[in-house]
Design a protein around this motif. Structure first.
Motif, PDB file in Angstrom:
ATOM      1  N   HIS A 193       0.749  -0.992  -0.033  1.00  0.00           N
ATOM      2  CA  HIS A 193      -0.142   0.133   0.069  1.00  0.00           C
ATOM      3  C   HIS A 193       0.919   1.151   0.036  1.00  0.00           C
ATOM      4  O   HIS A 193       2.191   1.208   0.101  1.00  0.00           O
ATOM      5  CB  HIS A 193      -0.953   0.063   1.047  1.00  0.00           C
ATOM      6  N   PHE A 253       2.702  -1.167   9.251  1.00  0.00           N
ATOM      7  CA  PHE A 253       2.241  -0.535   8.357  1.00  0.00           C
ATOM      8  C   PHE A 253       3.165  -0.128   7.373  1.00  0.00           C
ATOM      9  O   PHE A 253       2.979   0.122   6.155  1.00  0.00           O
ATOM     10  CB  PHE A 253       1.420   0.638   8.984  1.00  0.00           C
ATOM     11  N   LEU A 287       1.781   1.092  16.658  1.00  0.00           N
ATOM     12  CA  LEU A 287       0.485   0.859  17.044  1.00  0.00           C
ATOM     13  C   LEU A 287       0.014   2.421  17.526  1.00  0.00           C
ATOM     14  O   LEU A 287      -1.366   2.275  17.508  1.00  0.00           O
ATOM     15  CB  LEU A 287       0.297  -0.256  18.142  1.00  0.00           C
ATOM     16  N   ALA A 346      -1.420   4.137  14.798  1.00  0.00           N
ATOM     17  CA  ALA A 346      -2.502   3.210  14.019  1.00  0.00           C
ATOM     18  C   ALA A 346      -3.732   3.223  14.612  1.00  0.00           C
ATOM     19  O   ALA A 346      -4.943   3.160  13.992  1.00  0.00           O
ATOM     20  CB  ALA A 346      -2.127   2.075  13.363  1.00  0.00           C
ATOM     21  N   THR A 377      -7.661   6.554  14.324  1.00  0.00           N
ATOM     22  CA  THR A 377      -8.711   5.855  13.989  1.00  0.00           C
ATOM     23  C   THR A 377     -10.008   5.663  14.902  1.00  0.00           C
ATOM     24  O   THR A 377     -11.206   6.057  14.426  1.00  0.00           O
ATOM     25  CB  THR A 377      -8.318   4.531  13.231  1.00  0.00           C
ATOM     26  N   VAL A 411     -13.091   6.042   8.524  1.00  0.00           N
ATOM     27  CA  VAL A 411     -11.983   6.865   8.796  1.00  0.00           C
ATOM     28  C   VAL A 411     -10.596   6.838   7.854  1.00  0.00           C
ATOM     29  O   VAL A 411      -9.796   7.690   7.630  1.00  0.00           O
ATOM     30  CB  VAL A 411     -11.478   6.728  10.232  1.00  0.00           C
ATOM     31  N   ALA A 412     -10.719   5.576   7.074  1.00  0.00           N
ATOM     32  CA  ALA A 412      -9.777   5.469   6.197  1.00  0.00           C
ATOM     33  C   ALA A 412     -10.680   5.337   4.684  1.00  0.00           C
ATOM     34  O   ALA A 412     -10.813   4.359   4.235  1.00  0.00           O
ATOM     35  CB  ALA A 412      -8.888   4.274   6.063  1.00  0.00           C
ATOM     36  N   ILE A 444      -8.367   3.302   0.252  1.00  0.00           N
ATOM     37  CA  ILE A 444      -7.432   2.066   0.483  1.00  0.00           C
ATOM     38  C   ILE A 444      -6.604   1.987  -0.695  1.00  0.00           C
ATOM     39  O   ILE A 444      -7.164   2.010  -1.721  1.00  0.00           O
ATOM     40  CB  ILE A 444      -8.115   0.815   1.008  1.00  0.00           C
ATOM     41  N   THR A 445      -5.369   1.867  -0.716  1.00  0.00           N
ATOM     42  CA  THR A 445      -4.652   1.760  -1.795  1.00  0.00           C
ATOM     43  C   THR A 445      -3.663   0.388  -2.031  1.00  0.00           C
ATOM     44  O   THR A 445      -3.462  -0.118  -1.001  1.00  0.00           O
ATOM     45  CB  THR A 445      -3.305   3.027  -1.810  1.00  0.00           C
ATOM     46  N   ARG A 446      -3.531  -0.064  -3.160  1.00  0.00           N
ATOM     47  CA  ARG A 446      -2.697  -1.195  -3.562  1.00  0.00           C
ATOM     48  C   ARG A 446      -1.805  -0.642  -4.783  1.00  0.00           C
ATOM     49  O   ARG A 446      -2.203  -0.088  -5.573  1.00  0.00           O
ATOM     50  CB  ARG A 446      -3.478  -2.236  -3.672  1.00  0.00           C
ATOM     51  N   ALA A 470     -10.770  -2.550   5.414  1.00  0.00           N
ATOM     52  CA  ALA A 470     -10.236  -3.262   4.069  1.00  0.00           C
ATOM     53  C   ALA A 470     -10.469  -4.747   3.986  1.00  0.00           C
ATOM     54  O   ALA A 470     -11.315  -4.921   4.794  1.00  0.00           O
ATOM     55  CB  ALA A 470      -8.579  -3.127   3.868  1.00  0.00           C
ATOM     56  N   ARG A 525      -3.820  -7.854   4.317  1.00  0.00           N
ATOM     57  CA  ARG A 525      -3.232  -6.563   4.688  1.00  0.00           C
ATOM     58  C   ARG A 525      -4.373  -5.713   5.512  1.00  0.00           C
ATOM     59  O   ARG A 525      -4.109  -4.632   5.533  1.00  0.00           O
ATOM     60  CB  ARG A 525      -2.503  -5.823   3.594  1.00  0.00           C
ATOM     61  N   VAL A 569      -5.013  -5.091  11.471  1.00  0.00           N
ATOM     62  CA  VAL A 569      -4.928  -5.840  12.339  1.00  0.00           C
ATOM     63  C   VAL A 569      -5.459  -5.736  13.732  1.00  0.00           C
ATOM     64  O   VAL A 569      -5.549  -6.667  14.511  1.00  0.00           O
ATOM     65  CB  VAL A 569      -3.394  -6.127  12.399  1.00  0.00           C
ATOM     66  N   LEU A 627      -9.925  -5.552  18.056  1.00  0.00           N
ATOM     67  CA  LEU A 627      -9.876  -4.603  19.277  1.00  0.00           C
ATOM     68  C   LEU A 627     -10.555  -3.366  19.195  1.00  0.00           C
ATOM     69  O   LEU A 627     -11.506  -2.967  19.929  1.00  0.00           O
ATOM     70  CB  LEU A 627      -8.317  -4.326  19.660  1.00  0.00           C
ATOM     71  N   ALA A 628     -10.796  -2.742  17.806  1.00  0.00           N
ATOM     72  CA  ALA A 628     -11.476  -1.460  17.568  1.00  0.00           C
ATOM     73  C   ALA A 628     -12.706  -1.923  17.787  1.00  0.00           C
ATOM     74  O   ALA A 628     -13.524  -1.005  18.546  1.00  0.00           O
ATOM     75  CB  ALA A 628     -11.081  -1.161  16.196  1.00  0.00           C
ATOM     76  N   LEU A 686     -14.853   0.032  20.715  1.00  0.00           N
ATOM     77  CA  LEU A 686     -15.882   1.201  20.160  1.00  0.00           C
ATOM     78  C   LEU A 686     -17.451   0.613  20.775  1.00  0.00           C
ATOM     79  O   LEU A 686     -18.271   1.561  21.264  1.00  0.00           O
ATOM     80  CB  LEU A 686     -15.817   1.313  18.806  1.00  0.00           C
TER      81      LEU A 686
HETATM   82  C1  HEM Z   1     -12.083   2.194  13.655  1.00  0.00           C
HETATM   83  C2  HEM Z   1     -10.918   1.869  13.824  1.00  0.00           C
HETATM   84  C3  HEM Z   1      -9.816   1.430  12.853  1.00  0.00           C
HETATM   85  C4  HEM Z   1     -10.064   1.461  11.256  1.00  0.00           C
HETATM   86  C5  HEM Z   1     -11.447   1.922  10.489  1.00  0.00           C
HETATM   87  C6  HEM Z   1      -8.808   0.850  10.605  1.00  0.00           C
HETATM   88  C7  HEM Z   1      -8.603   0.662   9.419  1.00  0.00           C
HETATM   89  C8  HEM Z   1      -7.423   0.204   9.002  1.00  0.00           C
HETATM   90  C9  HEM Z   1      -7.456  -0.053   7.432  1.00  0.00           C
HETATM   91  C10 HEM Z   1      -8.480   0.281   6.328  1.00  0.00           C
HETATM   92  C11 HEM Z   1      -6.147  -0.553   7.501  1.00  0.00           C
HETATM   93  C12 HEM Z   1      -5.604  -1.184   6.022  1.00  0.00           C
HETATM   94  C13 HEM Z   1      -4.709  -0.257   5.220  1.00  0.00           C
HETATM   95  C14 HEM Z   1      -4.423  -1.093   4.116  1.00  0.00           C
HETATM   96  O1  HEM Z   1      -4.711  -2.020   3.614  1.00  0.00           O
HETATM   97  O2  HEM Z   1      -3.371  -0.284   3.120  1.00  0.00           O
HETATM   98  C15 HEM Z   1      -5.537  -0.692   8.689  1.00  0.00           C
HETATM   99  C16 HEM Z   1      -4.109  -1.231   8.871  1.00  0.00           C
HETATM  100  C17 HEM Z   1      -3.846  -1.241  10.111  1.00  0.00           C
HETATM  101  N1  HEM Z   1      -4.441  -1.090  11.394  1.00  0.00           N
HETATM  102 FE1  HEM Z   1      -6.395  -0.340  11.517  1.00  0.00          FE
HETATM  103  N2  HEM Z   1      -8.132   0.638  11.874  1.00  0.00           N
HETATM  104  C18 HEM Z   1      -8.568   0.599  13.062  1.00  0.00           C
HETATM  105  C19 HEM Z   1      -7.942   0.633  14.175  1.00  0.00           C
HETATM  106  C20 HEM Z   1      -7.027   0.195  14.445  1.00  0.00           C
HETATM  107  C21 HEM Z   1      -6.395  -0.366  15.889  1.00  0.00           C
HETATM  108  C22 HEM Z   1      -7.212  -0.154  17.227  1.00  0.00           C
HETATM  109  C23 HEM Z   1      -5.193  -0.800  15.506  1.00  0.00           C
HETATM  110  C24 HEM Z   1      -4.404  -1.390  16.842  1.00  0.00           C
HETATM  111  C25 HEM Z   1      -4.344  -2.575  17.337  1.00  0.00           C
HETATM  112  C26 HEM Z   1      -4.786  -0.649  14.218  1.00  0.00           C
HETATM  113  C27 HEM Z   1      -3.532  -1.374  13.799  1.00  0.00           C
HETATM  114  C28 HEM Z   1      -3.410  -1.292  12.305  1.00  0.00           C
HETATM  115  C29 HEM Z   1      -2.081  -1.638  11.790  1.00  0.00           C
HETATM  116  C30 HEM Z   1      -1.017  -2.104  12.263  1.00  0.00           C
HETATM  117  C31 HEM Z   1      -2.247  -1.659  10.422  1.00  0.00           C
HETATM  118  C32 HEM Z   1      -1.383  -2.145   9.126  1.00  0.00           C
HETATM  119  C33 HEM Z   1      -1.616  -3.604   9.034  1.00  0.00           C
HETATM  120  C34 HEM Z   1      -0.436  -3.961   7.849  1.00  0.00           C
HETATM  121  O3  HEM Z   1      -0.044  -3.138   7.292  1.00  0.00           O
HETATM  122  O4  HEM Z   1      -0.381  -5.268   7.941  1.00  0.00           O
HETATM  123  N3  HEM Z   1      -5.945  -0.229  13.395  1.00  0.00           N
HETATM  124  N4  HEM Z   1      -6.484  -0.187   9.571  1.00  0.00           N
END
Ligand code: HEM
Length: 471
Positions: free
Chosen positions: A102, A122, A291, A294, A298, A345-346, A349-351, A412, A416, A419, A423-424, A428
């Motif tokens: 991404h 990320f 973390l 990320a 969000t 919030v996102a 999403i890109t690839r 997404a 990818r 993760v 938890l989210a 929430l």
């Molecule tokens: C409403 C809350 C959240 C939304 C809508 C959200 C949305 C997303 C999305 C759309 C991606 C994918 C990005 C991609 O594919 O390029 C992503 C990746 C990620 N999120 Fe969340 N997120 C949320 C909460 C969280 C929380 C609470 C954590 C921590 C535990 C977290 C940790 C991550 C991490 C580390 C990635 C990167 C994963 C990777 O590259 O393998 N996110 N998130």
């Protein structure tokens, strides 16, 4: 057939179909619809007229309405292919390969190179990403999640107790939610017991961190549309501000975790679980530091959107309250789904796909930037009846109206995807149910609140609430 197997087969069928499709298709990449622009300036003026990238999601939505579910446009330094129909989006995820890639904001990549920073999931790619991702999947998405729920509960219970004592939320809702969700991450990292025992000191340290993490997003946004290499070479103030905010946030987080470990011990949370996987302290530090970036914005912004919607729709708030104790009810879950459909919030999403591919009948060269317009898909009347209305019940299985589940992908899809999804969702829903149970939430804002891009989608102005204690 088991659900997992069925999903696997369906996913592969989509993948095969989309590849097969390509052989029939004659449409070339150059034929992908694209807006007319001016020489040299391209479509930059149109974007500026729309309010610049603050309203990028609305700008792209308008383009989709004009040019269809796939179009190509140069925005700032990059050209992207924007896609908004659910079938094409699924086929993109199906073709993303073993190591999905991404976009990382250019400023963040340059910063990492310049400061030789090891970063978290990320930012990783290839085998390093996959190895780390497998470990994180096992800890955050699979098996027994009770430790994660307990870590979130410890923080949310404390927050509600304070709220009952102090009365009001509202004047600084954004920073209060921000602080709480940062605390959840600390509680996840060190474990619920450690959080409960050392809450005061953790709160003080997190308070310091909150501002510096938020500043990273603000200063990155201000680099918008600039060639960051030049901003750095020319020593522009905007680059310097960004650089120091990132340094502060990263070193602030590391220092905070070191201090907390000294003061509170290593605990039994995620950090200790990562140590048990024989990861080095440096690697653990890089993973957990990110973390905070990320997870906090969000969840804090999604929480704001959710209370905004239930405060605005008192009938939905009453319905939620009346169904709270019912284990069969999915209304709470659906309220979150509906919030994320309208306010992902996102929103993009890109690839970059690893090989030439076929999307919506066009041949797309390898390594083209593909942008999936999640905001547009979620608000499209072809996929949802009355798409601009907030209707949690649309997600009920028995709902006869139009609802295309795959048209709302806030976390997404594929290997990818987020993760932190479990938890989210848990934190929430728990936070909303606790608020609703104890308070009647009223909205004080009189003007409609818009979504603006602050790297992720945030409310255009502070949401102000009045909380009335129930019972
Ligand atoms: C409403 C809350 C959240 C939304 C809508 C959200 C949305 C997303 C999305 C759309 C991606 C994918 C990005 C991609 O594919 O390029 C992503 C990746 C990620 N999120 Fe969340 N997120 C949320 C909460 C969280 C929380 C609470 C954590 C921590 C535990 C977290 C940790 C991550 C991490 C580390 C990635 C990167 C994963 C990777 O590259 O393998 N996110 N998130």
């Amino acid at each position: 057939m088991s659900l997992t197997r069925e999903l696997f087969v369906r996913f592969n069928i989509i993948s095969i179909l989309s590849k097969r499709d390509c052989s029939k298709v004659v449409r070339d990449f150059r034929d992908v619809p694209s807006p007319r622009g001016f020489p040299i300036l391209g479509t930059r003026l149109a974007l500026l007229a729309a309010g610049s990238s603050k309203y990028l999601h609305e700008y792209v939505d308008k383009r989709h309405r004009e040019l269809g579910p796939i179009y190509r446009e140069r925005l700032g330094p990059v050209t992207g292919v924007f896609v908004s129909d659910p079938d094409s989006i699924r086929s993109i995820f199906a073709q993303e390969g073993k190591y999905p890639i991404h976009v990382i904001p250019e400023a963040w990549t340059l910063f990492n190179q310049k400061h030789n920073c090891g970063r978290g999931l990320f930012f990783m790619n290839g085998k390093e990403w996959l190895d780390t991702r497998r470990i994180m999947n096992n800890l955050l998405l699979k098996g027994d999640m009770s430790w994660l729920e307990e870590a979130a509960d410890a923080v949310i219970t404390g927050f509600l107790e304070d709220l009952e004592k102090n009365g009001s939320l509202g004047t600084s809702l954004d920073s209060e939610f921000y602080q709480v969700f940062l605390e959840v991450i600390v509680s996840v990292l060190l474990g619920a017991d450690t959080y409960r025992k050392h809450r005061d000191v953790i709160q003080q340290r997190v308070d310091h961190l909150a501002q510096s993490v938020q500043l990273v997003f603000e200063t990155t946004m201000k680099l918008d549309m600039l060639k960051v290499k030049w901003a750095d070479k020319l020593g522009l103030k905007r680059w310097k501000n960004f650089e120091s905010s990132m340094l502060n946030a990263l070193s602030g987080t590391t220092r905070m975790l070191e201090r907390l470990t000294e003061e509170c011990g290593r605990g039994n949370g995620l950090m200790e679980m990562l140590r048990a996987k024989n990861l080095s302290e440096d690697r653990i530090n890089a993973i957990v530091t990110d973390l905070f970036l990320a997870a906090a914005d969000t969840t804090a912004y999604t929480m704001q959107w959710m209370v905004y919607m239930v405060a605005k729709n008192q009938n939905i708030q009453d319905e939620l309250r009346s169904q709270l104790g019912d284990p069969e009810s999915s209304y709470l879950k659906n309220t979150l789904k509906e919030t994320l459909r309208l306010y992902p919030v996102a929103p993009f999403i890109t690839r970059f796909l690893p090989h030439e591919s076929c999307i919506s009948g066009y041949r797309i060269p390898e390594n083209t930037l593909i942008v999936m317009s999640i905001y547009s898909t979620g608000r499209d009347e072809r996929y949802f009846d009355n798409p601009l209305e907030f209707l949690p019940e649309r997600w009920n299985r028995e709902n006869k109206g139009r609802v295309t589940r795959q048209a709302s992908l806030p976390f997404a899809m594929g290997s990818r995807s987020c993760v932190g999804k479990k938890l989210a969702e848990y934190e929430l829903q728990t936070m909303l149910s606790q608020l609703i149970k104890n308070f009647k939430i009223e909205l004080l804002n009189t003007k409609e609140i818009r979504m603006v891009m602050k790297m992720i989608a945030a409310p255009s102005e502070p949401i102000r609430l009045n909380l009335k204690k129930i019972g």
